[in-house]
Design an enzyme around this catalytic site. Structure first.
Site, PDB file in Angstrom:
ATOM      1  N   GLY A  29       0.833   3.383   4.643  1.00 56.87           N
ATOM      2  CA  GLY A  29      -0.396   4.455   4.492  1.00 56.87           C
ATOM      3  C   GLY A  29      -1.515   3.785   5.165  1.00 56.87           C
ATOM      4  N   HIS A  30      -1.904   2.741   4.472  1.00 62.30           N
ATOM      5  CA  HIS A  30      -3.076   1.704   5.211  1.00 62.30           C
ATOM      6  C   HIS A  30      -3.181   1.581   6.596  1.00 62.30           C
ATOM      7  CE1 HIS A  30      -2.752   0.224   0.657  1.00 62.30           C
ATOM      8  NE2 HIS A  30      -3.747   1.032   0.351  1.00 62.30           N
ATOM      9  N   GLY A  75      -8.341   7.551   3.155  1.00 59.61           N
ATOM     10  CA  GLY A  75      -6.933   8.612   3.173  1.00 59.61           C
ATOM     11  C   GLY A  75      -7.046   9.995   2.905  1.00 59.61           C
ATOM     12  N   LYS A 104      -5.199  11.498   1.059  1.00 65.32           N
ATOM     13  CA  LYS A 104      -4.421  11.345  -0.303  1.00 65.32           C
ATOM     14  C   LYS A 104      -4.982  10.968  -1.119  1.00 65.32           C
ATOM     15  CE  LYS A 104      -1.128   8.781  -3.138  1.00 65.32           C
ATOM     16  NZ  LYS A 104      -1.799   8.184  -3.511  1.00 65.32           N
ATOM     17  N   ASP A 105      -5.824  11.000  -1.544  1.00 69.52           N
ATOM     18  CA  ASP A 105      -7.305  10.535  -2.053  1.00 69.52           C
ATOM     19  C   ASP A 105      -8.136  11.392  -1.830  1.00 69.52           C
ATOM     20  OD1 ASP A 105      -6.199   7.971  -3.909  1.00 69.52           O
ATOM     21  OD2 ASP A 105      -6.280   7.403  -1.573  1.00 69.52           O
ATOM     22  N   ARG A 143       0.802   2.234  -6.001  1.00 70.11           N
ATOM     23  CA  ARG A 143       2.007   1.791  -6.821  1.00 70.11           C
ATOM     24  C   ARG A 143       3.262   2.630  -7.241  1.00 70.11           C
ATOM     25  NH1 ARG A 143      -3.862   4.098  -8.333  1.00 70.11           N
ATOM     26  NH2 ARG A 143      -4.967   2.489  -9.871  1.00 70.11           N
ATOM     27  N   GLY A 191      -6.078  -3.625  -1.022  1.00 67.73           N
ATOM     28  CA  GLY A 191      -4.225  -4.230  -1.025  1.00 67.73           C
ATOM     29  C   GLY A 191      -3.576  -3.900  -1.383  1.00 67.73           C
TER      30      GLY A 191
HETATM   31  P1  AMP Z   1      -5.935   2.353  -1.890  1.00 70.31           P
HETATM   32  O1  AMP Z   1      -6.340   0.623  -1.644  1.00 70.31           O
HETATM   33  O2  AMP Z   1      -5.187   2.749  -2.759  1.00 70.31           O
HETATM   34  O3  AMP Z   1      -7.641   2.179  -2.159  1.00 70.31           O
HETATM   35  O4  AMP Z   1      -6.474   3.198  -0.797  1.00 70.31           O
HETATM   36  C1  AMP Z   1      -7.249   2.206   0.383  1.00 70.31           C
HETATM   37  C2  AMP Z   1      -7.158   3.662   1.331  1.00 70.31           C
HETATM   38  O5  AMP Z   1      -5.896   3.712   1.892  1.00 70.31           O
HETATM   39  C3  AMP Z   1      -7.710   5.347   0.661  1.00 70.31           C
HETATM   40  O6  AMP Z   1      -8.445   5.645   2.409  1.00 70.31           O
HETATM   41  C4  AMP Z   1      -6.769   6.049   0.132  1.00 70.31           C
HETATM   42  O7  AMP Z   1      -7.047   7.507   0.350  1.00 70.31           O
HETATM   43  C5  AMP Z   1      -6.068   5.326   2.091  1.00 70.31           C
HETATM   44  N1  AMP Z   1      -4.255   5.877   1.329  1.00 70.31           N
HETATM   45  C6  AMP Z   1      -4.340   5.161   1.110  1.00 70.31           C
HETATM   46  N2  AMP Z   1      -2.034   5.422   0.694  1.00 70.31           N
HETATM   47  C7  AMP Z   1      -1.919   6.755   1.711  1.00 70.31           C
HETATM   48  C8  AMP Z   1      -1.371   7.691   2.322  1.00 70.31           C
HETATM   49  N3  AMP Z   1       0.320   7.326   2.437  1.00 70.31           N
HETATM   50  N4  AMP Z   1      -1.893   7.819   3.516  1.00 70.31           N
HETATM   51  C9  AMP Z   1      -3.106   7.966   3.744  1.00 70.31           C
HETATM   52  N5  AMP Z   1      -3.757   7.030   3.405  1.00 70.31           N
HETATM   53  C10 AMP Z   1      -3.746   6.469   2.927  1.00 70.31           C
END
Ligand code: AMP
Length: 252
Positions: A33-34, A144, A146-147, A184, A28
């Protein structure tokens, strides 16, 4: 767009679903990005699912689980109109009351980079992703870059457990400053956000062998940023750094 929180409701919808499904797992606090992952999911399958779940298992005792940004209403607003078919937003009890199978991340991938300062983090990630795959049965899951360490660990888990899901990597979406979008980033003040853009600059310069680790550490330190790691592995360069108490990661 259907929104469900209970596993019973989820299963009821999915038993009637016969087209291929793509899943975007998230915690969430959605940003562009999401949303870019949702676009990729749409290009892969006829039925697009997004999960929104802040997974306690992947947070350490001194991390930001309780203060992690949660705003389901705003997230649903961002997803509305994008062509998402189903949002699964369970409570912690929905996911964990039935004691799901605990999955260990491959230690060769998990005991470096973020795994060193976040012991158990990737086991928590693998456990919840395995559980989501079990419940939602996607043919595709979008993660992503990103991770990037997480992406490699999930790919490894899918291979080890012979899961019938294709992991689709998605490029990193950045602000024009270069700062990688992250939920974050909400914790940062305006001046911290300005400083945080240097994390990406330092990462690129180190990746290109223009600077060494000592220069990088000093440079960031003068901006009030504490370098955690800056390392090359598997033909990529990875950074983690703290801006105030906010820990950010990036890679190229
Ligand atoms: P999170 O909500 O942080 O767990 O991220 C959910 C998904 O979104 C994960 O697969 C992340 O790698 C991806 N994600 C988060 N930030 C980015 C970004 N800036 N660019 C691409 N994917 C992202």
């Amino acid at each position: 767009m259907q929104v469900v929180s209970s596993i019973v409701d989820l299963e009821q919808i999915l038993t009637h679903q016969h087209t291929k499904m793509a899943l975007v797992p998230t915690m969430g606090a959605l940003h562009e990005g999401h949303l870019s992952l949702v676009e990729i999911a749409k290009s892969k399958a006829g039925f697009v699912m997004v999960s929104i779940f802040v997974n306690p298992l992947q947070f350490g005792p001194n991390e930001d689980f309780t203060k992690y940004p949660r705003d389901l209403r705003s997230d649903l607003g961002k997803l509305a109109g994008l062509g998402v078919d189903l949002v699964f937003a369970p409570e912690v009890a929905d996911i964990y009351q039935s004691k799901p199978k605990e999955i260990m991340a491959n230690p060769q991938l998990a005991n470096i980079l973020c795994g060193l300062s976040r012991p158990g983090h990737f086991d928590g990630v693998c456990t919840v992703v395995y559980r989501l795959f079990e419940l939602m049965n996607p043919s595709f899951a979008i993660f992503g870059e990103k991770d990037y360490q997480q992406l490699m660990i999930i790919q490894d888990m899918v291979k080890s457990y012979k899961l019938a899901v294709e992991i689709v990597p998605a490029p990193i979406i950045r602000e024009s400053s270069g700062l990688a979008l992250s939920s974050r980033n909400q914790y940062l003040s305006d001046s911290q956000k300005l400083a945080a853009a240097n994390i990406h600059q330092v990462l690129k310069r180190f990746a290109n062998d223009e600077i060494d680790i000592n220069f990088a550490r000093d440079f960031l330190s003068k901006l009030g940023i504490e370098l955690e790691y800056l390392e090359k592995h598997f033909a990529r360069t990875y950074i983690a750094a703290k801006v105030g108490s906010t820990r950010l990661i990036d890679n190229v």
